[in-house]
Design a protein around this motif. Sequence first.
Motif, PDB file in Angstrom:
ATOM      1  N   MET A   1       0.822  -1.201   0.000  1.00 50.76           N
ATOM      2  CA  MET A   1       0.000   0.000   0.000  1.00 50.76           C
ATOM      3  C   MET A   1       0.856   1.251   0.000  1.00 50.76           C
ATOM      4  N   GLY A   2       2.157   1.071   0.028  1.00 47.75           N
ATOM      5  CA  GLY A   2       3.042   2.218  -0.074  1.00 47.75           C
ATOM      6  C   GLY A   2       3.438   2.852   1.241  1.00 47.75           C
ATOM      7  N   PHE A   3       3.095   2.260   2.353  1.00 50.55           N
ATOM      8  CA  PHE A   3       3.484   2.805   3.654  1.00 50.55           C
ATOM      9  C   PHE A   3       4.794   2.170   4.098  1.00 50.55           C
ATOM     10  N   THR A   4       5.600   2.946   4.797  1.00 52.63           N
ATOM     11  CA  THR A   4       6.861   2.426   5.316  1.00 52.63           C
ATOM     12  C   THR A   4       6.586   1.485   6.492  1.00 52.63           C
ATOM     13  N   ALA A   5       7.622   0.754   6.899  1.00 56.64           N
ATOM     14  CA  ALA A   5       7.489  -0.135   8.053  1.00 56.64           C
ATOM     15  C   ALA A   5       7.130   0.659   9.302  1.00 56.64           C
ATOM     16  N   LEU A   6       7.742   1.835   9.478  1.00 60.64           N
ATOM     17  CA  LEU A   6       7.441   2.674  10.628  1.00 60.64           C
ATOM     18  C   LEU A   6       5.993   3.163  10.584  1.00 60.64           C
ATOM     19  N   GLU A   7       5.534   3.588   9.426  1.00 55.98           N
ATOM     20  CA  GLU A   7       4.142   4.039   9.289  1.00 55.98           C
ATOM     21  C   GLU A   7       3.175   2.896   9.603  1.00 55.98           C
ATOM     22  N   THR A   8       3.524   1.696   9.152  1.00 56.75           N
ATOM     23  CA  THR A   8       2.672   0.538   9.424  1.00 56.75           C
ATOM     24  C   THR A   8       2.552   0.299  10.926  1.00 56.75           C
ATOM     25  N   VAL A   9       3.668   0.366  11.640  1.00 56.04           N
ATOM     26  CA  VAL A   9       3.644   0.201  13.097  1.00 56.04           C
ATOM     27  C   VAL A   9       2.816   1.309  13.729  1.00 56.04           C
ATOM     28  N   GLU A  10       2.947   2.524  13.219  1.00 59.61           N
ATOM     29  CA  GLU A  10       2.247   3.672  13.803  1.00 59.61           C
ATOM     30  C   GLU A  10       0.733   3.570  13.646  1.00 59.61           C
ATOM     31  N   ILE A  11       0.257   2.826  12.662  1.00 63.34           N
ATOM     32  CA  ILE A  11      -1.195   2.649  12.524  1.00 63.34           C
ATOM     33  C   ILE A  11      -1.655   1.336  13.142  1.00 63.34           C
ATOM     34  N   VAL A  12      -0.862   0.286  13.036  1.00 67.71           N
ATOM     35  CA  VAL A  12      -1.270  -1.021  13.556  1.00 67.71           C
ATOM     36  C   VAL A  12      -1.309  -1.026  15.083  1.00 67.71           C
ATOM     37  N   GLN A  13      -0.388  -0.341  15.720  1.00 68.30           N
ATOM     38  CA  GLN A  13      -0.374  -0.317  17.188  1.00 68.30           C
ATOM     39  C   GLN A  13      -1.674   0.258  17.761  1.00 68.30           C
ATOM     40  N   PRO A  14      -2.111   1.449  17.335  1.00 70.46           N
ATOM     41  CA  PRO A  14      -3.382   1.936  17.887  1.00 70.46           C
ATOM     42  C   PRO A  14      -4.589   1.104  17.441  1.00 70.46           C
TER      43      PRO A  14
ATOM     44  N   GLU B   1     -13.885  -5.793  11.436  1.00 69.34           N
ATOM     45  CA  GLU B   1     -13.330  -4.762  10.550  1.00 69.34           C
ATOM     46  C   GLU B   1     -11.936  -4.331  11.003  1.00 69.34           C
ATOM     47  N   LEU B   2     -11.759  -4.161  12.303  1.00 69.70           N
ATOM     48  CA  LEU B   2     -10.453  -3.744  12.825  1.00 69.70           C
ATOM     49  C   LEU B   2      -9.385  -4.799  12.546  1.00 69.70           C
ATOM     50  N   ALA B   3      -9.714  -6.056  12.825  1.00 68.28           N
ATOM     51  CA  ALA B   3      -8.743  -7.136  12.601  1.00 68.28           C
ATOM     52  C   ALA B   3      -8.397  -7.243  11.118  1.00 68.28           C
ATOM     53  N   GLU B   4      -9.387  -7.126  10.257  1.00 70.76           N
ATOM     54  CA  GLU B   4      -9.123  -7.204   8.820  1.00 70.76           C
ATOM     55  C   GLU B   4      -8.319  -6.007   8.333  1.00 70.76           C
ATOM     56  N   ARG B   5      -8.532  -4.853   8.945  1.00 75.26           N
ATOM     57  CA  ARG B   5      -7.741  -3.677   8.562  1.00 75.26           C
ATOM     58  C   ARG B   5      -6.267  -3.890   8.918  1.00 75.26           C
ATOM     59  N   ILE B   6      -6.015  -4.488  10.065  1.00 74.02           N
ATOM     60  CA  ILE B   6      -4.639  -4.812  10.467  1.00 74.02           C
ATOM     61  C   ILE B   6      -4.027  -5.784   9.462  1.00 74.02           C
ATOM     62  N   ARG B   7      -4.799  -6.764   9.021  1.00 73.97           N
ATOM     63  CA  ARG B   7      -4.311  -7.728   8.021  1.00 73.97           C
ATOM     64  C   ARG B   7      -3.989  -7.031   6.701  1.00 73.97           C
ATOM     65  N   ILE B   8      -4.740  -6.013   6.348  1.00 70.77           N
ATOM     66  CA  ILE B   8      -4.472  -5.261   5.118  1.00 70.77           C
ATOM     67  C   ILE B   8      -3.055  -4.690   5.144  1.00 70.77           C
ATOM     68  N   PHE B   9      -2.579  -4.349   6.329  1.00 69.22           N
ATOM     69  CA  PHE B   9      -1.220  -3.817   6.479  1.00 69.22           C
ATOM     70  C   PHE B   9      -0.172  -4.925   6.563  1.00 69.22           C
ATOM     71  N   GLY B  10      -0.602  -6.166   6.352  1.00 70.86           N
ATOM     72  CA  GLY B  10       0.331  -7.284   6.369  1.00 70.86           C
ATOM     73  C   GLY B  10       0.736  -7.726   7.763  1.00 70.86           C
ATOM     74  N   GLN B  11      -0.008  -7.286   8.752  1.00 70.88           N
ATOM     75  CA  GLN B  11       0.299  -7.611  10.145  1.00 70.88           C
ATOM     76  C   GLN B  11      -0.741  -8.579  10.693  1.00 70.88           C
ATOM     77  N   THR B  12      -0.424  -9.194  11.813  1.00 71.21           N
ATOM     78  CA  THR B  12      -1.341 -10.115  12.475  1.00 71.21           C
ATOM     79  C   THR B  12      -1.964  -9.405  13.669  1.00 71.21           C
ATOM     80  N   PRO B  13      -3.290  -9.323  13.706  1.00 71.82           N
ATOM     81  CA  PRO B  13      -3.929  -8.677  14.861  1.00 71.82           C
ATOM     82  C   PRO B  13      -3.743  -9.512  16.117  1.00 71.82           C
TER      83      PRO B  13
END
Length: 158
Positions: A1-14, A61-73
């Motif tokens: 999706m074009g986000f950096t690893a840091l940006e991904t952490v910054e959205i997945v954490q909250p 929806e929240l869990a699936e959004r986390i998966r969209i970022f390639g992370q595991t909720p």
Amino acid sequence: MGFTALETVEIVQPLNILLANYHIHYQKMRNFHWNVTGKDFFELHEKFEEQYNEAKLNIDELAERIRIFGQTPISTLSEYLDMAEIKEVGTELRSEQMVEETVRDLQTLLSLMVDVTDAAINMGDVGTEHMMNSMIYKMEQTHWMLTAWSRNTEPVYS
């Protein structure tokens, strides 16, 4: 999706923090639905069921959004309990206390949704921002209705 690893952490954490709190809130609504008694039984039994059904959809929806970022909720009860600001309660609350607990939960969830929205805006994540705006809009209405209901009852903690 074009986000950096840091940006991904910054959205997945909250998002994970919100997810944890939503799970505790969901279970609390099940508790209240099963255990509400008194003159408000029919009204609140239905309202708590409505709330846990809404929570179940938002959790997904929240869990699936986390998966969209390639992370595991996060997905274990121990993780939810450790991360959540919302706390469990027992089964012996009066109906008015249940509503007050629910209103407090909604305030916490709304605050966490704003945190997620801020993170999404900061990184240009329009999808998460839109999802949060939709959840916030609906939850604010529920908060208003439950607050209006609780003002028509006697004080709970007098």
